[in-house]
Design a protein around this motif. Structure first.
Motif, PDB file in Angstrom:
ATOM      1  N   ILE A 387       0.860  -1.189   0.000  1.00  0.00           N
ATOM      2  CA  ILE A 387       0.000   0.000   0.000  1.00  0.00           C
ATOM      3  C   ILE A 387       0.898   1.242   0.000  1.00  0.00           C
ATOM      4  O   ILE A 387       1.745   1.401   0.882  1.00  0.00           O
ATOM      5  CB  ILE A 387      -0.919  -0.005   1.238  1.00  0.00           C
ATOM      6  CG1 ILE A 387      -1.818  -1.250   1.218  1.00  0.00           C
ATOM      7  CG2 ILE A 387      -1.754   1.270   1.307  1.00  0.00           C
ATOM      8  CD1 ILE A 387      -2.664  -1.403   2.466  1.00  0.00           C
ATOM      9  N   ARG A 388       0.701   2.099  -0.999  1.00  0.00           N
ATOM     10  CA  ARG A 388       1.480   3.346  -1.081  1.00  0.00           C
ATOM     11  C   ARG A 388       0.511   4.500  -1.314  1.00  0.00           C
ATOM     12  O   ARG A 388      -0.189   4.551  -2.329  1.00  0.00           O
ATOM     13  CB  ARG A 388       2.483   3.280  -2.239  1.00  0.00           C
ATOM     14  CG  ARG A 388       3.454   4.461  -2.290  1.00  0.00           C
ATOM     15  CD  ARG A 388       4.297   4.414  -3.551  1.00  0.00           C
ATOM     16  NE  ARG A 388       3.495   4.683  -4.725  1.00  0.00           N
ATOM     17  CZ  ARG A 388       3.216   5.911  -5.156  1.00  0.00           C
ATOM     18  NH1 ARG A 388       3.651   6.984  -4.492  1.00  0.00           N
ATOM     19  NH2 ARG A 388       2.484   6.089  -6.246  1.00  0.00           N
ATOM     20  N   ILE A 389       0.441   5.401  -0.345  1.00  0.00           N
ATOM     21  CA  ILE A 389      -0.476   6.538  -0.421  1.00  0.00           C
ATOM     22  C   ILE A 389       0.221   7.694  -1.133  1.00  0.00           C
ATOM     23  O   ILE A 389       1.345   8.066  -0.784  1.00  0.00           O
ATOM     24  CB  ILE A 389      -0.922   6.970   0.988  1.00  0.00           C
ATOM     25  CG1 ILE A 389      -1.620   5.798   1.690  1.00  0.00           C
ATOM     26  CG2 ILE A 389      -1.841   8.188   0.912  1.00  0.00           C
ATOM     27  CD1 ILE A 389      -1.996   6.082   3.117  1.00  0.00           C
ATOM     28  N   PRO A 390      -0.407   8.287  -2.158  1.00  0.00           N
ATOM     29  CA  PRO A 390       0.207   9.429  -2.867  1.00  0.00           C
ATOM     30  C   PRO A 390       0.467  10.593  -1.915  1.00  0.00           C
ATOM     31  O   PRO A 390      -0.392  10.911  -1.075  1.00  0.00           O
ATOM     32  CB  PRO A 390      -0.852   9.791  -3.918  1.00  0.00           C
ATOM     33  CG  PRO A 390      -1.679   8.564  -4.076  1.00  0.00           C
ATOM     34  CD  PRO A 390      -1.692   7.909  -2.741  1.00  0.00           C
ATOM     35  N   PRO A 391       1.623  11.215  -1.995  1.00  0.00           N
ATOM     36  CA  PRO A 391       1.937  12.346  -1.092  1.00  0.00           C
ATOM     37  C   PRO A 391       1.022  13.540  -1.359  1.00  0.00           C
ATOM     38  O   PRO A 391       0.463  13.694  -2.441  1.00  0.00           O
ATOM     39  CB  PRO A 391       3.396  12.671  -1.434  1.00  0.00           C
ATOM     40  CG  PRO A 391       3.615  12.113  -2.794  1.00  0.00           C
ATOM     41  CD  PRO A 391       2.734  10.916  -2.912  1.00  0.00           C
ATOM     42  N   GLU A 392       0.901  14.412  -0.338  1.00  0.00           N
ATOM     43  CA  GLU A 392      -0.022  15.534  -0.438  1.00  0.00           C
ATOM     44  C   GLU A 392       0.464  16.610  -1.417  1.00  0.00           C
ATOM     45  O   GLU A 392      -0.308  17.130  -2.220  1.00  0.00           O
ATOM     46  CB  GLU A 392      -0.229  16.166   0.944  1.00  0.00           C
ATOM     47  CG  GLU A 392      -0.960  15.262   1.923  1.00  0.00           C
ATOM     48  CD  GLU A 392      -1.248  15.977   3.216  1.00  0.00           C
ATOM     49  OE1 GLU A 392      -1.502  17.196   3.180  1.00  0.00           O
ATOM     50  OE2 GLU A 392      -1.214  15.340   4.280  1.00  0.00           O
ATOM     51  N   GLN A 404      -6.370  12.894  -4.778  1.00  0.00           N
ATOM     52  CA  GLN A 404      -7.775  13.302  -4.766  1.00  0.00           C
ATOM     53  C   GLN A 404      -8.690  12.089  -4.551  1.00  0.00           C
ATOM     54  O   GLN A 404      -9.667  12.167  -3.802  1.00  0.00           O
ATOM     55  CB  GLN A 404      -8.126  13.997  -6.084  1.00  0.00           C
ATOM     56  CG  GLN A 404      -7.454  15.349  -6.271  1.00  0.00           C
ATOM     57  CD  GLN A 404      -7.757  15.955  -7.633  1.00  0.00           C
ATOM     58  OE1 GLN A 404      -8.399  15.319  -8.473  1.00  0.00           O
ATOM     59  NE2 GLN A 404      -7.286  17.177  -7.854  1.00  0.00           N
ATOM     60  N   ILE A 405      -8.343  11.002  -5.220  1.00  0.00           N
ATOM     61  CA  ILE A 405      -9.143   9.781  -5.036  1.00  0.00           C
ATOM     62  C   ILE A 405      -9.041   9.298  -3.590  1.00  0.00           C
ATOM     63  O   ILE A 405     -10.034   8.900  -2.972  1.00  0.00           O
ATOM     64  CB  ILE A 405      -8.677   8.685  -6.008  1.00  0.00           C
ATOM     65  CG1 ILE A 405      -8.963   9.105  -7.459  1.00  0.00           C
ATOM     66  CG2 ILE A 405      -9.353   7.356  -5.701  1.00  0.00           C
ATOM     67  CD1 ILE A 405      -8.434   8.138  -8.495  1.00  0.00           C
ATOM     68  N   PHE A 406      -7.824   9.332  -3.025  1.00  0.00           N
ATOM     69  CA  PHE A 406      -7.609   8.879  -1.648  1.00  0.00           C
ATOM     70  C   PHE A 406      -8.435   9.708  -0.667  1.00  0.00           C
ATOM     71  O   PHE A 406      -9.074   9.174   0.248  1.00  0.00           O
ATOM     72  CB  PHE A 406      -6.128   8.957  -1.296  1.00  0.00           C
ATOM     73  CG  PHE A 406      -5.834   8.743   0.162  1.00  0.00           C
ATOM     74  CD1 PHE A 406      -5.865   7.473   0.712  1.00  0.00           C
ATOM     75  CD2 PHE A 406      -5.536   9.818   0.995  1.00  0.00           C
ATOM     76  CE1 PHE A 406      -5.609   7.281   2.064  1.00  0.00           C
ATOM     77  CE2 PHE A 406      -5.273   9.626   2.340  1.00  0.00           C
ATOM     78  CZ  PHE A 406      -5.313   8.355   2.876  1.00  0.00           C
ATOM     79  N   GLU A 407      -8.429  11.025  -0.843  1.00  0.00           N
ATOM     80  CA  GLU A 407      -9.142  11.899   0.086  1.00  0.00           C
ATOM     81  C   GLU A 407     -10.661  11.766  -0.058  1.00  0.00           C
ATOM     82  O   GLU A 407     -11.406  12.183   0.838  1.00  0.00           O
ATOM     83  CB  GLU A 407      -8.723  13.353  -0.131  1.00  0.00           C
ATOM     84  CG  GLU A 407      -7.263  13.610   0.263  1.00  0.00           C
ATOM     85  CD  GLU A 407      -6.821  15.027  -0.034  1.00  0.00           C
ATOM     86  OE1 GLU A 407      -7.594  15.752  -0.695  1.00  0.00           O
ATOM     87  OE2 GLU A 407      -5.714  15.411   0.405  1.00  0.00           O
ATOM     88  N   ALA A 408     -11.133  11.198  -1.170  1.00  0.00           N
ATOM     89  CA  ALA A 408     -12.573  11.008  -1.351  1.00  0.00           C
ATOM     90  C   ALA A 408     -13.085   9.749  -0.648  1.00  0.00           C
ATOM     91  O   ALA A 408     -14.295   9.553  -0.539  1.00  0.00           O
ATOM     92  CB  ALA A 408     -12.904  10.929  -2.847  1.00  0.00           C
ATOM     93  N   GLY A 448      -3.265   4.126  -8.006  1.00  0.00           N
ATOM     94  CA  GLY A 448      -1.915   3.579  -7.841  1.00  0.00           C
ATOM     95  C   GLY A 448      -1.565   3.313  -6.395  1.00  0.00           C
ATOM     96  O   GLY A 448      -0.386   3.265  -6.034  1.00  0.00           O
ATOM     97  N   ILE A 449      -2.570   3.128  -5.544  1.00  0.00           N
ATOM     98  CA  ILE A 449      -2.311   2.914  -4.114  1.00  0.00           C
ATOM     99  C   ILE A 449      -1.876   1.479  -3.849  1.00  0.00           C
ATOM    100  O   ILE A 449      -1.078   1.217  -2.953  1.00  0.00           O
ATOM    101  CB  ILE A 449      -3.572   3.271  -3.301  1.00  0.00           C
ATOM    102  CG1 ILE A 449      -3.863   4.765  -3.437  1.00  0.00           C
ATOM    103  CG2 ILE A 449      -3.416   2.899  -1.832  1.00  0.00           C
ATOM    104  CD1 ILE A 449      -5.133   5.212  -2.734  1.00  0.00           C
TER     105      ILE A 449
END
Length: 485
Positions: A387-392, A404-408, A448-449
């Motif tokens: 699991i890799r979260i895109p940086p802010e 944006q997808i992650f924050e939704a 891409g998470i």
């Protein structure tokens, strides 16, 4: 007395130490592959034996019913010369109807026809047979329809008898092959328990029962049969079997006609003869089942009545509709008792099964047991899902979109992803509906998470060594399967 060692010739050894293999093939891997092959063939043979025994049992019961119908038709052959042949045939069908308690086929053993739905009731099988007979008679158009019907049913009986002979021959071959080899499963302990008479004399009548107790030499021995502890397979009215069966719009209208309004039912069938099909009967029975699950008992009973009405009309042949309504509306006619009893028995089977399902659902509650879920797991051995979260504050357009997808996502899903634990993510998926979970999986892939990476194994630890050994053995087996030479 000379000893006979010939039985040892039938020993089937799957791990021979003196086996010779090709120099390029690992000997241990070859032996292990040979073991797996022998065990797989043995299990397949046992499953085939169980399947053939089950099919022969079904065919035996079906032949009894066909023979009974055939004998009833032959006994009334003389009456068919002076009376309406359709009436005589209807009377023969009623007389040959078996005991409703024995109408359901036996429960099939575990693993037998697992991909096929449970066989229908014997009444339904006989109705299907009569459908085929009437269809054949409509095509041949014989002068004496009654005699032709008897001959056609006799042909069906001969076909089932021939099939039984073929099954018997095949079963004998498989059982002979199974008995050729001596396996560990055929070894049984001679004595697991024994009766020990106690020497202590009883002083009162109340203690006399203690003298006949069985004392086990093996305290772990269980007197219950192994089969009694196994979970019974699903019944024929499993709720999953009804998923693809649905009544047409006309079938649903017919199901809403009151059970005692035979005039309207007769008129509706006359205007919509296409509902006289097995599919419509099954679809209306599914409506009865769904209504019973929702607690609508009166409507469920009405649906059962209308479904069996169609089945009886169809089974009676070309003039079956007129014959059925004439007999069912004749006061005190024997056909009424037979039909109403069939409706009652069918309804109570549906009622009991619906009660079991509702009780099971209540027991499961909100735990999620038995509910379809989406869970993420790596399929390829030696790989794992990362699991890799895109940086802010990334400048990359792809990572911006992924962020944006992650924050939704819901706060619960974001929290689980931030832990980096796949188990935490699966816990959240377990609480979601399948449709919603599938959508989230697609978004995770788009952002891409999730990524599939090779698993790093620490071979310095015992667990790592064990895992590495398993992977090497699996690779050796796959290599042998690709090139057995």
């Amino acid at each position: 007395m000379p000893l006979d060692y010939s039985k040892w010739d039938n020993l089937e050894l799957s791990d021979d130490s003196d086996i010779e293999v090709h120099p390029n093939v690992d000997k241990r891997s070859f032996i292990r592959a040979k073991q797996n092959q022998i065990h797989a063939e043995r299990q397949q043979r046992k499953l085939q034996i169980e399947t053939l025994k089950y099919e022969r049992q079904i065919n035996d019961d079906l032949m009894k019913r066909i023979s009974g119908l055939l004998n009833a038709l032959k006994s009334h052959a003389a009456e068919a010369e002076t009376r309406n042949p359709a009436e005589v045939a209807f009377q023969a069908v009623m007389e040959s109807a078996g005991n409703p308690e024995d109408d359901k086929p036996p429960t099939r053993p575990e693993g037998v026809h697992a991909q096929v739905e449970q066989p229908p009731s014997y009444t339904k099988m006989m109705a299907t047979l009569l459908d085929q007979v009437n269809k054949a008679l409509d095509e041949k158009k014989p002068e004496n329809r009654y005699t032709a019907m008897v001959d056609e049913i006799g042909d069906h009986l001969s076909k089932v008898q021939d099939l039984q002979k073929q099954l018997f021959v095949k079963l004998a071959e498989l059982e002979k092959e199974e008995s050729k080899k001596i396996t560990s499963e055929g070894i049984h302990t001679g004595f697991d328990s024994s009766f020990v008479a106690k020497s202590t004399p009883s002083t009162s009548g109340a203690n006399k029962t203690d003298e006949s107790k069985v004392e086990l030499l093996n305290p772990n021995f269980s007197t219950s049969k192994p089969d009694e502890t196994k979970t019974s397979p699903k019944t024929a009215t499993d709720e999953d079997d009804d998923g693809e069966i649905e009544a047409s719009a006309d079938g649903r209208k017919f199901a809403n006609i009151k059970a005692d309004n035979y005039r309207e039912s007769n008129s509706f069938i006359g205007a919509h003869p296409h509902i006289l099909s097995e599919k419509e009967t099954d679809g209306i029975l599914v409506m009865a089942f769904d209504a019973q699950l929702d607690g609508k008992e009166n409507f469920a009973r009405q649906c059962v009545h209308q479904a069996l009405l169609l089945q009886y009309c169809r089974a009676l042949g070309k003039d079956g509709v007129a014959m059925f309504f004439k007999r069912i509306t004749t006061k005190g006619h024997q056909a009424q008792a037979v039909f109403y009893k069939d409706v009652q028995d069918t309804y109570y089977r549906i009622k009991n099964r619906a009660a079991e399902i509702n009780a099971q659902r209540a027991a499961e509650g909100g735990s999620g047991e038995g509910v379809e879920q989406i869970q993420l797991h790596a399929v390829e051995p030696g790989t794992e899902i990362k699991i890799r979260i895109p940086p802010e504050n990334s400048e990359d357009e792809g990572e911006k979109k992924g962020r944006q997808i992650f924050e939704a996502f819901t706060p619960e899903m974001r929290k689980a992803l931030e832990t980096g634990s796949l188990d935490k993510v699966n816990e959240v998926f377990g609480k979601m509906k399948v449709e919603d979970a599938e959508e989230v999986v697609g978004l995770l892939s788009e952002a891409g998470i999730l990524s599939l990476e090779e698993q790093i194994i620490d071979a310095t630890t015992d667990e790592g060594k064990k895992h590495l050994k398993e992977m090497e053995e699996q690779a050796a087996l796959e290599s042998y399967a690709d090139d057995p030479e």
